[in-house]
Design a protein around this motif. Structure first.
Motif, mmCIF file in Angstrom:
data_model
loop_
_atom_site.group_PDB
_atom_site.id
_atom_site.type_symbol
_atom_site.label_atom_id
_atom_site.label_comp_id
_atom_site.label_asym_id
_atom_site.label_seq_id
_atom_site.Cartn_x
_atom_site.Cartn_y
_atom_site.Cartn_z
ATOM 1 N N SER A 109 5.385 18.927 -3.857
ATOM 2 C CA SER A 109 6.405 18.037 -3.291
ATOM 3 C C SER A 109 6.152 17.810 -1.803
ATOM 4 C CB SER A 109 7.798 18.648 -3.516
ATOM 5 O OG SER A 109 8.800 17.771 -3.076
ATOM 6 N N PRO A 110 5.067 17.093 -1.472
ATOM 7 C CA PRO A 110 4.697 16.947 -0.052
ATOM 8 C C PRO A 110 5.373 15.772 0.657
ATOM 9 C CG PRO A 110 3.010 15.965 -1.432
ATOM 10 C CD PRO A 110 4.051 16.510 -2.370
ATOM 11 N N TYR A 111 6.104 14.925 -0.076
ATOM 12 C CA TYR A 111 6.569 13.674 0.520
ATOM 13 C C TYR A 111 8.033 13.696 0.959
ATOM 14 C CZ TYR A 111 2.262 11.794 -1.487
ATOM 15 O OH TYR A 111 0.947 11.563 -1.809
ATOM 16 N N ILE A 112 8.796 14.677 0.509
ATOM 17 C CA ILE A 112 10.220 14.650 0.839
ATOM 18 C C ILE A 112 10.457 14.981 2.311
ATOM 19 C CG2 ILE A 112 10.708 17.056 0.205
ATOM 20 C CD1 ILE A 112 13.347 15.728 -1.093
ATOM 21 N N ARG A 113 9.556 15.773 2.924
ATOM 22 C CA ARG A 113 9.716 16.095 4.347
ATOM 23 C C ARG A 113 9.637 14.844 5.225
ATOM 24 N NH1 ARG A 113 8.901 20.323 7.817
ATOM 25 N NH2 ARG A 113 8.008 21.682 6.220
ATOM 26 N N PRO A 114 8.539 14.044 5.171
ATOM 27 C CA PRO A 114 8.496 12.860 6.045
ATOM 28 C C PRO A 114 9.586 11.851 5.719
ATOM 29 C CG PRO A 114 6.659 12.843 4.493
ATOM 30 C CD PRO A 114 7.280 14.203 4.411
ATOM 31 N N PHE A 115 9.973 11.768 4.450
ATOM 32 C CA PHE A 115 11.004 10.798 4.087
ATOM 33 C C PHE A 115 12.347 11.185 4.706
ATOM 34 C CE2 PHE A 115 14.391 9.328 1.182
ATOM 35 C CZ PHE A 115 14.186 7.965 1.296
ATOM 36 N N VAL A 116 12.759 12.437 4.548
ATOM 37 C CA VAL A 116 14.040 12.881 5.102
ATOM 38 C C VAL A 116 13.998 12.863 6.630
ATOM 39 C CG1 VAL A 116 15.645 14.819 5.279
ATOM 40 C CG2 VAL A 116 14.637 14.238 3.069
ATOM 41 N N SER A 117 12.860 13.246 7.224
ATOM 42 C CA SER A 117 12.737 13.239 8.686
ATOM 43 C C SER A 117 12.938 11.838 9.240
ATOM 44 C CB SER A 117 11.371 13.781 9.112
ATOM 45 O OG SER A 117 11.224 15.130 8.748
ATOM 46 N N ASN A 118 12.316 10.837 8.624
ATOM 47 C CA ASN A 118 12.466 9.459 9.093
ATOM 48 C C ASN A 118 13.869 8.928 8.809
ATOM 49 O OD1 ASN A 118 9.811 7.996 10.127
ATOM 50 N ND2 ASN A 118 9.187 9.498 8.577
ATOM 51 N N LEU A 119 14.464 9.363 7.705
ATOM 52 C CA LEU A 119 15.838 8.938 7.416
ATOM 53 C C LEU A 119 16.784 9.425 8.507
ATOM 54 C CD1 LEU A 119 17.608 9.145 3.961
ATOM 55 C CD2 LEU A 119 18.794 9.772 6.039
ATOM 56 N N LEU A 120 16.648 10.679 8.908
ATOM 57 C CA LEU A 120 17.510 11.227 9.957
ATOM 58 C C LEU A 120 17.281 10.521 11.282
ATOM 59 C CD1 LEU A 120 17.169 15.022 9.130
ATOM 60 C CD2 LEU A 120 19.132 13.561 8.671
ATOM 61 N N LYS A 121 16.043 10.093 11.530
ATOM 62 C CA LYS A 121 15.706 9.439 12.791
ATOM 63 C C LYS A 121 16.248 8.018 12.855
ATOM 64 C CE LYS A 121 11.713 8.076 15.614
ATOM 65 N NZ LYS A 121 10.215 8.099 15.714
ATOM 66 N N PHE A 122 16.071 7.249 11.789
ATOM 67 C CA PHE A 122 16.403 5.829 11.831
ATOM 68 C C PHE A 122 17.783 5.499 11.253
ATOM 69 C CE2 PHE A 122 11.689 5.659 11.909
ATOM 70 C CZ PHE A 122 11.548 4.991 13.116
ATOM 71 N N HIS A 123 18.373 6.438 10.539
ATOM 72 C CA HIS A 123 19.702 6.187 9.967
ATOM 73 C C HIS A 123 20.613 7.379 10.225
ATOM 74 C CE1 HIS A 123 18.811 2.414 7.875
ATOM 75 N NE2 HIS A 123 17.634 2.935 7.591
ATOM 76 N N PRO A 124 20.902 7.678 11.493
ATOM 77 C CA PRO A 124 21.808 8.793 11.788
ATOM 78 C C PRO A 124 23.219 8.554 11.269
ATOM 79 C CG PRO A 124 21.367 7.501 13.766
ATOM 80 C CD PRO A 124 20.420 7.000 12.705
ATOM 81 N N ASP A 125 23.527 7.291 10.907
ATOM 82 C CA ASP A 125 24.845 6.974 10.377
ATOM 83 C C ASP A 125 24.938 7.233 8.872
ATOM 84 O OD1 ASP A 125 22.938 4.905 10.124
ATOM 85 O OD2 ASP A 125 24.496 3.444 9.705
ATOM 86 N N TRP A 126 23.847 7.684 8.239
ATOM 87 C CA TRP A 126 23.882 8.040 6.822
ATOM 88 C C TRP A 126 24.205 9.520 6.713
ATOM 89 C CZ3 TRP A 126 19.318 5.375 3.732
ATOM 90 C CH2 TRP A 126 19.416 3.983 3.881
ATOM 91 N N ASN A 127 25.217 9.848 5.963
ATOM 92 C CA ASN A 127 25.566 11.247 5.701
ATOM 93 C C ASN A 127 24.873 11.661 4.411
ATOM 94 O OD1 ASN A 127 26.950 13.757 5.801
ATOM 95 N ND2 ASN A 127 28.436 12.930 4.340
ATOM 96 N N ILE A 128 23.877 12.543 4.505
ATOM 97 C CA ILE A 128 23.044 12.845 3.337
ATOM 98 C C ILE A 128 23.391 14.205 2.731
ATOM 99 C CG2 ILE A 128 21.156 11.430 4.206
ATOM 100 C CD1 ILE A 128 19.624 14.043 4.779
ATOM 101 N N THR A 129 23.292 14.259 1.417
ATOM 102 C CA THR A 129 23.350 15.502 0.650
ATOM 103 C C THR A 129 22.083 15.555 -0.186
ATOM 104 O OG1 THR A 129 25.766 15.438 0.551
ATOM 105 C CG2 THR A 129 24.632 16.810 -1.078
ATOM 106 N N ILE A 130 21.420 16.705 -0.201
ATOM 107 C CA ILE A 130 20.170 16.839 -0.951
ATOM 108 C C ILE A 130 20.400 17.824 -2.093
ATOM 109 C CG2 ILE A 130 17.732 17.460 -0.866
ATOM 110 C CD1 ILE A 130 17.780 16.852 2.126
ATOM 111 N N ALA A 131 20.233 17.366 -3.327
ATOM 112 C CA ALA A 131 20.352 18.211 -4.524
ATOM 113 C C ALA A 131 19.144 17.943 -5.401
ATOM 114 C CB ALA A 131 21.653 17.916 -5.264
ATOM 115 N N ILE A 132 18.260 18.927 -5.524
ATOM 116 C CA ILE A 132 16.977 18.742 -6.196
ATOM 117 C C ILE A 132 16.688 19.922 -7.112
ATOM 118 C CG2 ILE A 132 15.951 17.287 -4.399
ATOM 119 C CD1 ILE A 132 14.741 19.695 -3.154
#
Length: 748
Positions: A18-41
């Motif tokens: 699962s190497p791709y979830i790190r860059p995806f979540v990192s960029n989400l936090l950077k460009f969409h700080p107005d998104w409140n995220i919950t991660i359930a995997i």
């Protein structure tokens, strides 16, 4: 605030699975700080089980916390109490960790549990969007999608809670299953994914579409310019997923009643080894030449497919063609600025240079009525108050921005300021303003002969003045609406004050030298009317290296929107033209000359406003940077600045909360004020006044670099965020532009 649930079928951070979830979540936090995220995997990889649940199995949820700024996949086991933000340090866990909910079930089960039992605490308390992925590999064509747990999790969101869902896949090529972030390709894939998701979320056709699948090709050619196409599923078919069987001898435990329990039997079994041939496909359903999702991805473009949660394509894919996606974080923003200031003005070049540097793609116009000025889009106007379009400023908060609020008398009119502070400290006696503002009174006066009547209406002031000689108090009178030190006088008694007002009514001395202090300081009472009488600080901080001249601090404070307040940490020290003369009638300190309240030569030692020093041959020495003063220890400078930060914080709250009619910060405006402070010999700071449109040229040529930096900060932290829709509001703590207040009207 958008409540977003993120799941996947590859499990938590893992370089192999699962190497791709790190860059995806990192960029989400950077460009969409107005998104409140919950991660359930899933707690481990759970691919290829479509939308399955593990029937009859009880599932367990555990927590880990990971610092995404690191790249070693180190995690901390939880759970931790309530909100994790800012509370993890007490558990020796970094406070910026991300919470991961790990469930020992399928991706569909993760979505089901999260949507029903991990509800967000913000907004509506419900999830608005489910993002499943990014999946390692592509999910194009019917043969893949029907078995995809990534798509299955998105379908579960629709079926169990009717929540919009998107299945995200990153396609690899030529067998390179795990692509490294060389050249930032994973960051590009993340940003493309987020921009497409944002576009779909805002343009969702709820009638025909339940969920979307997105396939992004991880090719070296991937960029923010890669085209995005709506495409239907390729309804392909494939053959066997397994090799031909081989015989194998197995030991099988008894399963029938005629064999003794626990006995074993030797049996020959046929074993089919998993070996799908993904290179073989057929399209038996139809021979259409239509461009499908597989074709788009193979061509190096991005495929988006709308689906119904019944394994049936949405009907709107019949309308095909390129899907135009806006990339707000990557496309170069176009800024339009009107700088309606005379190019010869002191601040023109600093402003123009700052805007050209910070607003990368900016067009600067000189007039608001310039015919070449674009009619649409956002416009920032920096100019004199009279040149701003106040009607537009008050009605068009999304397109027209300016460098001044409309109403701010509560701060910049001296008698309004006095009322603002008085009313605030009555309700908030603990405020620093209670000790940082000198005792003050206001009077209204049309002509000098009516002073006695005005004092009758303000009997508290009359009592103070009648007792001044006995108490040793001295006072200073200031016209409320004048600037540049005009009309300021020092006095002690009612007789002194009467003499001052009588002198204002006298004609200007025609024999006075040109540019004399007398001419510069003259006022006409009937044109001003409002005056403030304030206790005079008789023990100012004096510096031997500056010949014991009185000085005040000029601090530039910038407000943005409704309302962020920034204090520019590089402050000025403005000195009087002559050494300080203590106030004492008939004392030898006045060289044996009795104090005369109308003698402006004596006044020179008490006024430090550089505007009144046109006759001062050493004017360049009258302004210094505060931090460069050698007689004040560094700790004392920090103490002084800390008081200024606290005063700035409270005075703008006071203006907004107790005098809201006369101070109305607008969401589409910002303004820089020149705020003056005195420091006494105990290093206590006193607020003097707040000036709109301060005279920046008081800084002089030697310190012009200080003003250059000021406008760089103003443009970076105020003008650009206004034009960018309030994004990137600075909370800078250690730089030269300190955010001391960040509230909205609702907070009051």
């Amino acid at each position: 605030m958008l409540n977003v649930l993120i799941t996947n079928d590859d499990g938590p951070l893992n370089d192999d699975y699962s190497p791709y979830i790190r860059p995806f979540v990192s960029n989400l936090l950077k460009f969409h700080p107005d998104w409140n995220i919950t991660i359930a995997i899933p707690d481990v990889q759970k691919s290829w089980n479509s939308k399955a649940h593990l029937a009859g199995k009880d599932l367990t949820l555990t927590y880990i916390y990971t610092d995404l700024s690191k790249h070693d996949n180190s995690s901390f086991w939880g759970p931790f109490p309530s909100s994790i933000k800012g509370k993890l340090t007490q558990f020796n866990v970094p406070g910026n960790c991300i919470e991961w909910c790990l469930i020992d079930g399928t991706p569909a089960s993760c979505v089901n549990i999260a949507l029903h039992h991990l509800k967000p605490t913000t907004g509506s308390g419900k999830f608005d969007l489910v993002i499943s992925g990014p999946n390692v590999g592509r999910n194009t064509s019917a043969a893949y999608i029907t078995s995809s747990a990534t798509v299955g999790a998105a379908m579960e969101a629709v079926i169990t809670s009717d929540v919009k869902a998107i299945a995200l896949s990153w396609a690899y090529f030529q067998g390179q299953k795990y692509v490294k972030n060389e050249g930032g390709i994973l960051d590009i894939a993340s940003r493309q994914s987020l921009d497409i998701i944002s576009h779909l979320n805002h343009n969702w056709d709820t009638v025909t579409t339940d969920l979307y699948t997105i396939n992004i090709p991880l090719l070296p050619s991937l960029s923010m310019d890669t085209k995005v196409f709506m495409a239907p599923i390729w309804e392909n078919r494939w053959g066997s997923m397994y090799d031909a069987p081989v015989k194998s001898n197995l030991t099988i435990k008894a399963a029938s009643s005629d064999i003794e329990d626990g006995s074993e039997a030797k049996e020959t079994a046929l074993v089919y080894h998993w070996n799908p041939n993904f290179q073989y496909h057929s399209n038996s359903r139809h021979g259409s030449k239509q461009r499908h999702d597989m074709d788009v991805v193979e061509a190096g473009d991005i495929a988006v497919t709308p689906l119904r949660a019944v394994f049936q394509m949405s009907s709107n894919v019949l309308t095909q063609g390129e899907l135009i996606i806006d990339h707000p974080h990557t496309q170069e923003e176009k800024y339009n600025v009107v700088l309606s200031i005379d190019p010869k003005e002191y601040i023109f070049q600093p402003l123009r240079q700052a805007m050209s540097k910070i607003l990368n793609n900016v067009s600067i116009f000189s007039r608001l009525d310039d015919p070449s000025l674009p009619k649409d889009g956002k416009l920032f106007h920096y100019g004199d108050y009279e040149l701003l379009d106040m009607d537009r400023l008050s009605t068009d908060s999304t397109h027209y921005f300016a460098n001044s609020y409309i109403y701010r008398k509560a701060l910049i009119r001296k008698h309004y300021l006095s009322h603002t502070i008085h009313n605030y400290i009555v309700k908030h006696p603990e405020s620093i303003l209670n000790k940082a503002y000198l005792e003050s009174y206001t009077i209204d006066l049309d002509y000098a002969e009516f002073l006695d009547d005005s004092l009758d209406e303000n009997w508290e002031l009359r009592q103070e003045l009648e007792q001044s000689e006995e108490s040793g108090k001295w006072w200073i009178v200031k016209p409320s609406m004048s600037d540049k030190g005009q009309g300021i006088r020092v006095f002690q008694t009612i007789e002194d004050l009467q003499a001052i007002f009588d002198s204002f009514d006298d004609e200007i001395d025609d024999e006075a030298p040109q540019d004399s202090l007398i001419d510069d300081n003259k006022i006409i009472i009937s044109q001003l009317r409002h005056f403030i009488i304030q206790k005079y600080l008789t023990n100012p901080l004096l510096l031997p290296s500056m010949s014991n001249k009185k000085f005040h601090i000029r601090c530039y404070i910038t407000c943005m929107g409704d309302i962020n307040v920034y204090v520019y940490d590089r402050m000025l020290a403005l000195f009087a033209s002559v050494p300080f003369i203590p106030l004492d009638k008939g004392d030898d300190n006045n060289n044996g000359v009795e104090f005369n309240p109308t003698d402006l030569n004596i006044l020179q030692s008490h006024l430090s406003n550089t505007c009144l020093q046109t006759h001062n041959k050493d004017k360049d020495l009258s302004v210094m940077e505060f931090d460069q003063l050698v007689d004040i220890a560094d700790d004392d400078k920090l103490q002084i600045k800390k008081q200024i930060y606290d005063i700035a914080h409270d005075i703008f709250i006071a203006a907004k909360s107790v005098n809201s009619l006369n101070f109305q910060p607008l969401p589409n405006a910002m303004e820089t004020f020149g705020v003056d402070f005195l420091v006494d010999d105990k290093f206590n700071v006193k607020l003097l006044e707040i000036n709109a449109y301060p005279d920046f040229k008081q800084t002089g040529n030697d310190l012009k670099e200080l003003i250059d930096e000021l406008f760089l900060n103003v443009t970076k932290h105020c003008i650009k965020p206004l034009l960018d829709g309030g994004e990137n509001i600075s909370k800078e703590k250690n730089g030269s532009f300190k955010n001391v207040l960040s509230y909205t009207s609702n907070d009051w």
